[in-house]
Design a protein around this motif. Structure first.
Motif, mmCIF file in Angstrom:
data_model
loop_
_atom_site.group_PDB
_atom_site.id
_atom_site.type_symbol
_atom_site.label_atom_id
_atom_site.label_comp_id
_atom_site.label_asym_id
_atom_site.label_seq_id
_atom_site.Cartn_x
_atom_site.Cartn_y
_atom_site.Cartn_z
ATOM 1 N N ASP A 231 0.824 -1.200 0.000
ATOM 2 C CA ASP A 231 0.000 0.000 0.000
ATOM 3 C C ASP A 231 0.863 1.258 0.000
ATOM 4 O O ASP A 231 0.676 2.157 0.807
ATOM 5 N N ILE A 232 1.849 1.302 -0.897
ATOM 6 C CA ILE A 232 2.691 2.486 -1.050
ATOM 7 C C ILE A 232 2.593 2.938 -2.494
ATOM 8 O O ILE A 232 2.904 2.182 -3.410
ATOM 9 N N GLU A 233 2.138 4.175 -2.719
ATOM 10 C CA GLU A 233 1.959 4.688 -4.057
ATOM 11 C C GLU A 233 2.527 6.093 -4.145
ATOM 12 O O GLU A 233 2.590 6.819 -3.160
ATOM 13 N N ALA A 234 2.935 6.483 -5.348
ATOM 14 C CA ALA A 234 3.485 7.815 -5.577
ATOM 15 C C ALA A 234 2.522 8.635 -6.421
ATOM 16 O O ALA A 234 1.765 8.100 -7.222
ATOM 17 N N THR A 235 2.567 9.958 -6.255
ATOM 18 C CA THR A 235 1.679 10.841 -6.998
ATOM 19 C C THR A 235 2.276 11.279 -8.330
ATOM 20 O O THR A 235 1.559 11.769 -9.199
ATOM 21 N N SER A 236 3.596 11.132 -8.492
ATOM 22 C CA SER A 236 4.262 11.559 -9.719
ATOM 23 C C SER A 236 5.544 10.765 -9.893
ATOM 24 O O SER A 236 6.021 10.105 -8.950
ATOM 25 N N LEU A 237 6.134 10.830 -11.077
ATOM 26 C CA LEU A 237 7.386 10.110 -11.311
ATOM 27 C C LEU A 237 8.529 10.630 -10.434
ATOM 28 O O LEU A 237 9.295 9.815 -9.907
ATOM 29 N N PRO A 238 8.715 11.944 -10.258
ATOM 30 C CA PRO A 238 9.776 12.407 -9.343
ATOM 31 C C PRO A 238 9.599 11.871 -7.928
ATOM 32 O O PRO A 238 10.580 11.467 -7.278
ATOM 33 N N THR A 239 8.356 11.851 -7.435
ATOM 34 C CA THR A 239 8.102 11.300 -6.097
ATOM 35 C C THR A 239 8.401 9.813 -6.073
ATOM 36 O O THR A 239 8.976 9.291 -5.102
ATOM 37 N N LEU A 240 8.046 9.122 -7.123
ATOM 38 C CA LEU A 240 8.314 7.685 -7.229
ATOM 39 C C LEU A 240 9.807 7.412 -7.122
ATOM 40 O O LEU A 240 10.249 6.500 -6.387
ATOM 41 N N LEU A 241 10.610 8.195 -7.822
ATOM 42 C CA LEU A 241 12.065 8.004 -7.772
ATOM 43 C C LEU A 241 12.616 8.287 -6.377
ATOM 44 O O LEU A 241 13.530 7.591 -5.910
ATOM 45 N N GLN A 242 12.096 9.298 -5.707
ATOM 46 C CA GLN A 242 12.549 9.603 -4.349
ATOM 47 C C GLN A 242 12.248 8.446 -3.402
ATOM 48 O O GLN A 242 13.062 8.114 -2.524
ATOM 49 N N MET A 243 11.090 7.826 -3.577
ATOM 50 C CA MET A 243 10.723 6.703 -2.724
ATOM 51 C C MET A 243 11.636 5.510 -2.973
ATOM 52 O O MET A 243 12.059 4.826 -2.032
ATOM 53 N N VAL A 244 11.963 5.253 -4.238
ATOM 54 C CA VAL A 244 12.872 4.146 -4.550
ATOM 55 C C VAL A 244 14.270 4.455 -4.013
ATOM 56 O O VAL A 244 14.931 3.591 -3.425
ATOM 57 N N GLU A 245 14.703 5.685 -4.203
ATOM 58 C CA GLU A 245 16.037 6.061 -3.725
ATOM 59 C C GLU A 245 16.107 6.015 -2.202
ATOM 60 O O GLU A 245 17.177 5.782 -1.622
ATOM 61 N N GLY A 246 14.969 6.204 -1.555
ATOM 62 C CA GLY A 246 14.927 6.127 -0.098
ATOM 63 C C GLY A 246 14.861 4.710 0.429
ATOM 64 O O GLY A 246 14.773 4.505 1.645
ATOM 65 N N GLY A 247 14.892 3.719 -0.465
ATOM 66 C CA GLY A 247 14.929 2.329 -0.032
ATOM 67 C C GLY A 247 13.576 1.710 0.233
ATOM 68 O O GLY A 247 13.490 0.650 0.867
ATOM 69 N N LEU A 248 12.496 2.330 -0.253
ATOM 70 C CA LEU A 248 11.159 1.796 0.008
ATOM 71 C C LEU A 248 10.759 0.691 -0.948
ATOM 72 O O LEU A 248 9.757 0.001 -0.716
ATOM 73 N N GLY A 249 11.502 0.516 -2.034
ATOM 74 C CA GLY A 249 11.168 -0.530 -2.987
ATOM 75 C C GLY A 249 11.828 -0.300 -4.326
ATOM 76 O O GLY A 249 12.789 0.476 -4.440
ATOM 77 N N VAL A 250 11.316 -0.968 -5.352
ATOM 78 C CA VAL A 250 11.820 -0.829 -6.722
ATOM 79 C C VAL A 250 10.643 -0.391 -7.593
ATOM 80 O O VAL A 250 9.508 -0.320 -7.143
ATOM 81 N N THR A 251 10.926 -0.098 -8.869
ATOM 82 C CA THR A 251 9.835 0.299 -9.751
ATOM 83 C C THR A 251 10.147 -0.052 -11.191
ATOM 84 O O THR A 251 11.223 -0.562 -11.506
ATOM 85 N N LEU A 252 9.181 0.232 -12.072
ATOM 86 C CA LEU A 252 9.337 0.046 -13.507
ATOM 87 C C LEU A 252 9.126 1.401 -14.171
ATOM 88 O O LEU A 252 8.165 2.113 -13.846
ATOM 89 N N LEU A 253 10.017 1.771 -15.089
ATOM 90 C CA LEU A 253 9.902 3.042 -15.799
ATOM 91 C C LEU A 253 9.947 2.805 -17.302
ATOM 92 O O LEU A 253 10.639 1.905 -17.779
ATOM 93 N N PRO A 254 9.237 3.632 -18.091
ATOM 94 C CA PRO A 254 9.269 3.477 -19.546
ATOM 95 C C PRO A 254 10.618 3.886 -20.128
ATOM 96 O O PRO A 254 11.305 4.760 -19.588
ATOM 97 N N GLU A 255 10.952 3.266 -21.235
ATOM 98 C CA GLU A 255 12.253 3.504 -21.879
ATOM 99 C C GLU A 255 12.448 4.962 -22.271
ATOM 100 O O GLU A 255 13.556 5.495 -22.170
ATOM 101 N N ILE A 256 11.371 5.636 -22.739
ATOM 102 C CA ILE A 256 11.552 7.021 -23.148
ATOM 103 C C ILE A 256 11.981 7.899 -21.978
ATOM 104 O O ILE A 256 12.719 8.867 -22.157
ATOM 105 N N ALA A 257 11.534 7.564 -20.761
ATOM 106 C CA ALA A 257 11.944 8.326 -19.582
ATOM 107 C C ALA A 257 13.407 8.045 -19.237
ATOM 108 O O ALA A 257 14.158 8.957 -18.886
ATOM 109 N N ILE A 258 13.803 6.790 -19.345
ATOM 110 C CA ILE A 258 15.192 6.418 -19.066
ATOM 111 C C ILE A 258 16.128 7.123 -20.034
ATOM 112 O O ILE A 258 17.126 7.738 -19.642
#
Length: 321
Positions: A231-258
């Protein structure tokens, strides 16, 4: 009583201006705000709607000192009015397109997980090739963009499939694969490529409800992720990256963003998938009644080439892939 004072004039048709007054009032439910949006006085808007009711011989709006409501018939008329206004706009676009392709105002909706990664590359080329184009962009979630498209508020929407596009025409652009993203100390980040079967679905962080990227990621993770185990969700991609960088989990991102460098300011690692590679398909959606078919072809060609692919994508209708 003179019957001509109470009956609608024979053969009289509502004007587009009157229909627009009604549509805007239905959105605002406030005569003052609706008048401001239409750049007319409140008395002008009120008179226009009363004249519309007289011409249709129908009660469309309920008014009192505290509120404004549409009658059930009024709601039906508003839906028809939206389509008529959109088709009138398409008629104007037909005449313009016959003079010069991809010129004048073009209102393009774009989802947030595409706009910042694809448009910066495409816009300079569009300005160079089509100097007469005035591109107006609106960023929003897919469902709202398609609603605005159907209402004639947009000429096209740049979205990601799969998504139910209903009766709209869809022009596919290219396949956008997902990458695994995690901190450098994650065991899977040490591999050159990740087998999707090795994902711990309980460890994947997603965007909040409403983002189509969330649904695409769920599909990639498998049915087990749909149970809402995490039950952990992000409101935007920047927030999602901060959560992953903070050690809360991993994620999937589209190639165009990478490839656009979204991870440049982070310490995160991106790895491609090696098996059952998950992906979405970027596409342009438009109304069937739109007369801007050639414009859509040209826009699709530019957007596809910015991805390094030549040629004009095929046109199809109906549900997303």
């Amino acid at each position: 009583m003179d019957r001509s004072e109470t009956s609608p004039p024979s053969g009289a048709l509502p004007s587009l201006r009157q229909l627009r007054y009604l549509v805007v009032l239905a959105e605002k439910l406030n005569f003052r705000e609706a008048a401001e949006s239409c750049f007319v006085t409140q008395s002008t808007l009120s008179a226009g709607i009363k004249e519309l009711e007289r011409q249709l011989d129908a009660h469309l709006v309920e008014r009192d000192k505290r509120s404004v409501r549409l009658t059930p018939l009024g709601q039906q008329v508003v839906e028809r009015a939206r389509r008529l206004i959109a088709e009138a706009g398409d008629l104007v676009a037909t005449a313009r397109a016959g003079r010069e392709p991809l010129s004048g105002a073009f209102r393009l909706g774009v989802i947030p997980t595409v706009a910042p990664f694809l448009l910066p590359q495409a816009l300079p080329l569009l300005r160079e090739r089509f100097p007469g184009l005035k591109l107006y962009l609106r960023e929003d979630l897919t469902a709202r963009l398609l609603e605005q498209l159907r209402a004639g508020q947009l000429d096209a929407a740049l979205i990601a499939l799969p998504f139910d596009t209903g009766e709209l025409e869809v022009r596919e652009l290219f396949r956008d694969e997902f990458w695994f993203v995690a901190r450098g100390d994650d065991p899977l980040a040490k591999l050159k490529a990740v087998a999707v079967e090795r994902l711990d679905v309980d460890d994947v962080i997603l965007l909040e409800e409403g983002h189509c990227l969330r649904e695409h990621a769920i599909a990639a993770c498998g049915a087990a992720r749909e149970s809402g185990a995490r039950d952990i969700e992000a409101t935007s991609l920047p927030t999602l990256l901060q959560m992953v960088e903070g050690g809360l989990g991993v994620t999937l991102l589209p190639e165009i963003a990478i490839k656009a460098g979204i991870l440049n300011a982070t310490s995160l690692i991106a790895r491609p998938f090696s098996t059952r590679i998950p992906a979405r398909t970027l596409a342009l959606a438009a109304r069937r009644s739109s007369a801007r078919g050639r414009d859509l072809e040209l826009l699709a060609e530019v957007l596809s080439r910015r991805r390094g692919r030549a040629g004009v994508p095929a046109l199809r209708r109906g549900r997303g892939v």
